[in-house]
Scaffold this active site. Structure first.
Site, PDB file in Angstrom:
ATOM      1  N   GLY A 229      -4.567 -49.737 -45.006  1.00 59.34           N
ATOM      2  CA  GLY A 229      -4.002 -48.335 -44.950  1.00 59.34           C
ATOM      3  C   GLY A 229      -2.583 -48.183 -44.956  1.00 59.34           C
ATOM      4  O   GLY A 229      -1.701 -49.188 -44.971  1.00 59.34           O
TER       5      GLY A 229
ATOM      6  N   TYR B  56     -10.111 -33.270 -35.369  1.00 56.36           N
ATOM      7  CA  TYR B  56      -9.544 -34.733 -35.508  1.00 56.36           C
ATOM      8  C   TYR B  56      -8.811 -35.011 -34.020  1.00 56.36           C
ATOM      9  O   TYR B  56      -9.051 -36.106 -33.520  1.00 56.36           O
ATOM     10  CB  TYR B  56      -8.467 -34.758 -36.581  1.00 56.36           C
TER      11      TYR B  56
ATOM     12  N   PHE C 158      -6.239 -49.545 -36.260  1.00 56.88           N
ATOM     13  CA  PHE C 158      -5.870 -48.269 -37.046  1.00 56.88           C
ATOM     14  C   PHE C 158      -7.037 -47.465 -37.800  1.00 56.88           C
ATOM     15  O   PHE C 158      -6.907 -46.273 -38.126  1.00 56.88           O
ATOM     16  CB  PHE C 158      -4.794 -48.828 -38.378  1.00 56.88           C
TER      17      PHE C 158
ATOM     18  N   SER D  46      -2.175 -40.011 -31.700  1.00 53.01           N
ATOM     19  CA  SER D  46      -1.505 -39.114 -32.380  1.00 53.01           C
ATOM     20  C   SER D  46      -0.821 -37.991 -31.595  1.00 53.01           C
ATOM     21  O   SER D  46      -1.395 -37.648 -30.350  1.00 53.01           O
ATOM     22  CB  SER D  46      -2.421 -38.371 -33.398  1.00 53.01           C
TER      23      SER D  46
ATOM     24  N   LYS E 215      -9.418 -37.977 -31.358  1.00 57.25           N
ATOM     25  CA  LYS E 215      -8.319 -38.786 -30.702  1.00 57.25           C
ATOM     26  C   LYS E 215      -8.157 -38.769 -29.281  1.00 57.25           C
ATOM     27  O   LYS E 215      -8.289 -39.853 -28.696  1.00 57.25           O
ATOM     28  CB  LYS E 215      -7.083 -38.633 -31.341  1.00 57.25           C
TER      29      LYS E 215
ATOM     30  N   ASP F 222     -17.338 -52.309 -42.125  1.00 53.95           N
ATOM     31  CA  ASP F 222     -16.948 -51.155 -41.276  1.00 53.95           C
ATOM     32  C   ASP F 222     -17.022 -51.215 -39.801  1.00 53.95           C
ATOM     33  O   ASP F 222     -17.813 -51.891 -39.238  1.00 53.95           O
ATOM     34  CB  ASP F 222     -18.359 -50.333 -41.654  1.00 53.95           C
TER      35      ASP F 222
END
Ligand code: NAD
Ligand code: UD1
Length: 355
Positions: free
Chosen positions: A11, A157, A89, A133, A161, A63
């Site tokens: 990514g 989201y 990540f 994040s 996290k 996965d």
């Protein structure tokens, strides 16, 4: 040389970090299911890392939610060099999609992390760098934001996290020996200066930088600036943009710190400490690219904060490094990537040399 497993290594942030780690001489296994990336990023970063790097990169397609895939990834490490550390990540990161499909986000981000941690425990690997994040801070009361600010995510989201951060708290309290860094990224942007690897969002970009670069390259007509009436100097939203190469180097420093110190749970902001408004980004990108970036002011986006800027002091102190690249370099390198690859990895510019 350390043997490192990188989940999501194909990514945007993973590919730049993989390059920095290969250049530092480490040996890597990348586990990725390519749900939001292309194997082309790995091919190109190998090109950049030089001829001796190929033998130090193994790709395990799989996965993080599947135990067998994780076992295969651990087993793919070179003989005599078991995986000593994991950089995690892999995950889903689109806020809007998380509101529509919360189960997906809890499944991949929390379920996948839980499965990965169980595999690490089974393998006797207890060193982890986790991609967290700044979204955890929700609507910050205090800017710049220190790591001690309240955790108050405002979307699925962010909740997923926060749940992983909590799980890491519980795990490190349960058993001595864990070395964990939770890195809270602010707004990662830009690309490797070669323009060979970069951010390749699918569909219409949600985030400012990829949208602005697609307007500059002519793929989209104009940017919508979400709100011109924020309590900021020019009325547009202010964020802490961090060059992806500074972020990648931050991961290498975090790993070095974890491996050289006593076991610990580190929680650090990764940002520059500098805020830039949307209109400043538009002007800087137009100047770096030499292309106009037409825009219109529209209503605020629900869930946005006026300003989000890191207090980077703790990271500078604990990692012994600071960000080095400013907004002009973020735009220059983002443009090098976008102009050479107007359609991302899908169809490289046929006029360009190489792959
Ligand atoms: P990205 O989508 O480019 O990279 C994530 C990678 O994980 C992709 O290669 C994808 O294919 C892979 N992946 C997804 N689900 C997987 C699964 N179930 N199994 C294996 N691989 C899987 O995103 P990125 O921008 O590089 O972000 C990396 C991490 O950093 C994410 O966890 C993200 O939440 C976090 N983060 C990103 C930002 C940002 O602005 N980019 C900000 C803060 C935190
Ligand atoms: C967003 C997410 C955050 C996530 C981060 C990285 C929201 C509310 N927040 O952060 O949780 O961690 O992405 O994936 O979605 N802007 C425009 N026009 C656009 C796009 C953005 O004006 O087309 C503005 C925004 O209002 C904001 C700034 O640009 O002021 C940056 O936006 P963006 O790149 O989406 O990042 P964040 O909102 O900081």
């Amino acid at each position: 040389m350390t043997s490192i497993l990188i989940t999501g290594g194909a990514g945007f942030i993973g590919s730049h970090t993989a390059l920095v780690l290969l250049e530092a001489g480490h040996s890597l296994v990348v586990l990725d299911n390519f749900a939001n990336s292309s194997p082309e990023s790995l091919r190109r970063l190998l090109e950049l890392a030089g001829p001796d790097a190929e033998a130090r990169l193994t790709v395990a397609t799989g996965d993080i939610r599947i135990r067998d895939d994780l076992e295969r990834a651990f087993a793919a490490a070179p003989a005599g060099q078991p995986i000593e550390a994991v950089i995690h990540f892999a995950g889903l990161k689109a806020v809007g999609e998380s509101v529509q499909h919360p189960l997906r986000y809890w499944d991949v981000n929390l379920g996948g992390s839980r499965q990965l941690l169980a595999a690490m425990q089974a393998q006797g690997c207890r060193t982890l760098v986790f991609s967290s994040s700044a979204t955890l801070y929700g609507m910050p009361e205090q800017v710049p934001i220190p790591e001690t600010a309240p955790i108050r995510p405002i979307n699925p989201y962010g909740h997923s996290k926060a749940a992983v951060e909590q799980l890491l708290d519980d795990l490190s309290a349960s058993e001595a020996g864990w070395r964990i860094a939770r890195l809270r990224y602010f707004n990662p942007v830009g690309a490797h200066p070669s323009g060979r690897i970069g951010e390749d969002p699918r569909g219409i970009p949600n985030n400012l930088f990829p949208f602005v670069s697609q307007v500059a390259v002519g793929r989209r007509e104009r940017l919508q600036v979400f709100g011109g009436d924020w309590p900021t100097a020019d009325g547009s939203g202010v964020r802490d943009y961090i060059h992806v190469m500074d972020l990648a180097e931050g991961h290498r420093a975090a790993l070095d710190t974890l491996l050289s110190e006593e076991p610990q749970l580190l929680t650090l902001n990764l940002g520059s400490g500098q805020g830039h408004s949307v209109l400043e980004v538009v002007a800087a990108f137009a100047s770096a690219s030499g292309c106009p970036v037409p825009y219109e002011l529209v209503a605020r986006r629900p869930g946005d904060a006026a300003s989000s800027v890191a207090d980077p002091a703790l990271a500078a102190q604990r990692l012994g490094c600071r960000t080095r690249r400013g907004l002009a370099e973020m735009c220059r390198d983002g443009w090098a990537w976008q102009s050479a690859n107007p359609n991302g990895y899908g169809t490289a510019n046929p006029l360009e040399g190489g792959g």
